[in-house]
Design a protein around this motif. Structure first.
Motif, PDB file in Angstrom:
ATOM      1  N   TYR A 170      -4.409  -1.700   4.068  1.00  0.00           N
ATOM      2  CA  TYR A 170      -4.191  -0.319   3.797  1.00  0.00           C
ATOM      3  C   TYR A 170      -3.398   0.153   5.016  1.00  0.00           C
ATOM      4  CZ  TYR A 170      -7.634  -0.918  -0.102  1.00  0.00           C
ATOM      5  OH  TYR A 170      -8.225  -1.173  -1.081  1.00  0.00           O
ATOM      6  N   LEU A 217      -1.455   4.487   0.747  1.00  0.00           N
ATOM      7  CA  LEU A 217      -2.876   4.543   0.617  1.00  0.00           C
ATOM      8  C   LEU A 217      -3.515   4.134   1.872  1.00  0.00           C
ATOM      9  CD1 LEU A 217      -3.510   2.039  -2.341  1.00  0.00           C
ATOM     10  CD2 LEU A 217      -4.321   4.449  -2.234  1.00  0.00           C
ATOM     11  N   TYR A 252      -4.597   8.677  -0.721  1.00  0.00           N
ATOM     12  CA  TYR A 252      -3.321   8.377  -0.568  1.00  0.00           C
ATOM     13  C   TYR A 252      -2.594   9.551   0.071  1.00  0.00           C
ATOM     14  CZ  TYR A 252       1.632   8.058  -2.855  1.00  0.00           C
ATOM     15  OH  TYR A 252       2.835   8.096  -3.063  1.00  0.00           O
ATOM     16  N   TYR A 264       0.781  -1.184  -0.079  1.00  0.00           N
ATOM     17  CA  TYR A 264      -0.074   0.125   0.094  1.00  0.00           C
ATOM     18  C   TYR A 264       1.005   1.361  -0.019  1.00  0.00           C
ATOM     19  CZ  TYR A 264       0.729  -1.728   4.705  1.00  0.00           C
ATOM     20  OH  TYR A 264       1.319  -2.214   6.043  1.00  0.00           O
TER      21      TYR A 264
END
Length: 266
Positions: free
Chosen positions: A138, A59, A65, A38
Motif C-alpha cells: 500500500y 490506498l 483511501y 494501490y
C-alpha cells in the motif's frame, strides 16, 4: 474536480463525471500499468447517490483511501472507487459500472480545518471503504516534516500518479484534449517549498514536457517521494487552465495531516 490557484485566489472548476474529466491528472507521462495498483480513481456522490466529480487517491491500508479535501467536501457523502489501470475498455463495453458503481465504495471525510474558500490550506480527504481491498503493498505515510530536507531542483524528483486528462488546451481547441480514464505516471521535480506561494503546507512541482506533471482529471492523486511508495503530498491545485508550468501539492508530512489521517488507521 480541479482547483486553480492564481494570486492566492481559489477558483473552483467543477465538471460532470460523464463527458468531461473534473480534476488533475498526469500529462506528458507514461502508462503506469501495474506499477501502482494501490492508486485508484474515485467518483464522489451526494447523499442521493448522484455522481458529482472524479478524483484519484491512494490506498494506505486495506480500508483507508487518501485523497484531497476538495474531492470529499460537501455535498459529497460517499465515493465509488476503481483500481483497474485502464478503465476505458470496460467503460466502452458498459461493464465498468462507471460512474455509479465501483469495485468498492466508501464514506467520505474531509479534514476538520478544511476551508472551501481556502481549500489549499488543509486540502486533505479520506474515504473509508465498506470492505477491504487486499493487496501486497500500500501507499505509506511520510515521517513528520520529512520533506523539509528536500531542496528544489531537477535532482529532487517525485513520482506522480493519476487518471484523467492527459492534455489540456484553451476552449477553442478543447477538441484536441485527451481524457482517457487510464492510470498514468510522471516524474516532476521540486520547484518551491517552505515559502513563496506555497507557505509551509504545500509544494510546487514542475509541469512540462520533459518532466510531466498534473492536469484536469485527478486531484487527490499521490505524489510519491522519489521512487518510493511514500505519499509526500496529494495533487491540490493548478496555476493555469493549460496545465503547464507548475502544479500544487498539499503536504502530508505536517502534523496537521498525519495526526488526522492516523485517527482512521487507528
Amino acid at each position: 474536480m480541479l482547483r486553480k490557484l492564481a494570486l492566492l485566489v481559489a477558483l473552483v472548476f467543477a465538471f460532470s463525471t460523464g463527458a468531461t474529466a473534473p480534476a488533475s491528472a498526469v500529462t506528458d507521462g507514461e502508462l503506469d500499468g501495474n506499477g501502482h495498483p494501490y492508486v485508484g480513481l474515485m467518483v464522489a456522490k451526494d447523499a442521493k447517490g448522484s455522481p458529482l466529480w472524479r478524483c484519484s487517491g491512494t490506498l494506505i491500508s486495506p480500508t483507508v483511501y487518501l485523497t484531497a479535501g476538495h474531492c470529499t467536501e460537501s455535498p459529497a457523502a460517499s465515493a465509488e472507487i476503481w483500481f483497474d489501470s485502464d478503465l476505458e475498455p470496460e467503460i466502452r463495453a458498459g461493464t465498468s459500472g462507471y460512474p455509479f458503481k465501483g469495485e468498492v465504495s466508501g464514506t467520505t471525510y474531509t479534514h476538520p480545518e478544511y476551508r472551501p474558500n481556502q481549500f489549499y490550506y488543509r486540502d486533505l480527504g479520506i474515504v473509508v471503504l465498506k470492505k477491504p481491498v487486499k493487496l501486497g503493498k500500500y501507499g505509506a505515510l511520510p515521517q513528520l516534516d520529512q520533506l523539509d530536507a528536500l531542496r528544489p531542483g531537477e535532482g529532487t524528483r517525485f513520482t506522480t500518479v493519476g487518471y484523467g486528462l492527459q492534455k489540456s488546451f484553451p476552449d477553442a481547441a478543447s477538441w484536441k484534449e485527451s481524457r482517457l480514464r487510464t492510470r498514468m505516471v510522471a516524474y516532476p521535480y521540486l520547484v518551491q517549498i517552505n515559502g513563496g506561494l506555497v507557505g509551509d503546507f504545500s509544494l510546487l512541482l514542475s509541469n512540462n514536457a520533459n518532466s510531466g506533471g498534473t492536469c484536469f482529471g485527478d486531484s487527490g492523486g499521490p505524489n510519491f517521494v522519489g521512487s518510493s511508495n511514500v505519499v509526500g503530498g496529494v495533487t491540490s491545485f493548478g496555476l493555469n487552465g493549460n496545465c503547464a508550468g507548475t502544479g500544487g501539492v498539499f503536504r502530508v508530512d505536517r502534523y496537521w495531516s498525519l495526526d488526522w489521517v492516523r485517527t482512521f488507521l487507528d
